[in-house]
Design an enzyme around this catalytic site. Sequence first.
Site, PDB file in Angstrom:
ATOM      1  N   GLU A 107       0.868  -1.176   0.000  1.00  0.00           N
ATOM      2  CA  GLU A 107       0.000   0.000   0.000  1.00  0.00           C
ATOM      3  C   GLU A 107       0.901   1.221   0.000  1.00  0.00           C
ATOM      4  OE1 GLU A 107      -2.335  -3.233   1.924  1.00  0.00           O
ATOM      5  OE2 GLU A 107      -0.519  -2.264   2.663  1.00  0.00           O
ATOM      6  N   TYR A 119       7.550   2.472  -7.956  1.00  0.00           N
ATOM      7  CA  TYR A 119       6.801   1.215  -8.025  1.00  0.00           C
ATOM      8  C   TYR A 119       6.312   0.950  -9.447  1.00  0.00           C
ATOM      9  CZ  TYR A 119       6.784   1.672  -2.925  1.00  0.00           C
ATOM     10  OH  TYR A 119       7.150   1.810  -1.614  1.00  0.00           O
TER      11      TYR A 119
END
Length: 150
Positions: A107, A119
């Site tokens: 998360e 990411y």
Amino acid sequence: MSLVAVDFVPMATTDLEWVAAQDRLLYPFPWSAQNFADSMIAGYSCWIVFEGGERSGYAVLMMVLDEAHILNISVCRSRQGFGLGRQLLQHLGEVARKAGGSQILLEVRPSNESALALYRKVGFEMIGRRKGYYPACNGREDALVMRLPL
């Protein structure tokens, strides 16, 4: 990319105060030394990144069946932008694969643009959103749930 040797060493109790101090410098709602200690006690995969012999980052990875969950991944502010985050993610991927992992989940705050960019660059895709997941200065902030197949 970093030109000095990078080593990944399992987190030790002697690292806890340093890690908690770094987390306080990096985040408005940091983990405590006890949070990191509890992760170690629970048997999570906890790592320190050494760059040229100096601690430069840390991570906590939890395995649940064939899923690896990154609970905390951080690079010291002075060492950000030199590829250490990418190297740390690669290391966690190797650890997860060796433990039988088929994917990594995490998360991230939508406001953490540099983490989101990293990411995405390494192949994570957004698979969901958790409303009001994180504490924020003005209430709560959503979490973006991201996944990387291994």
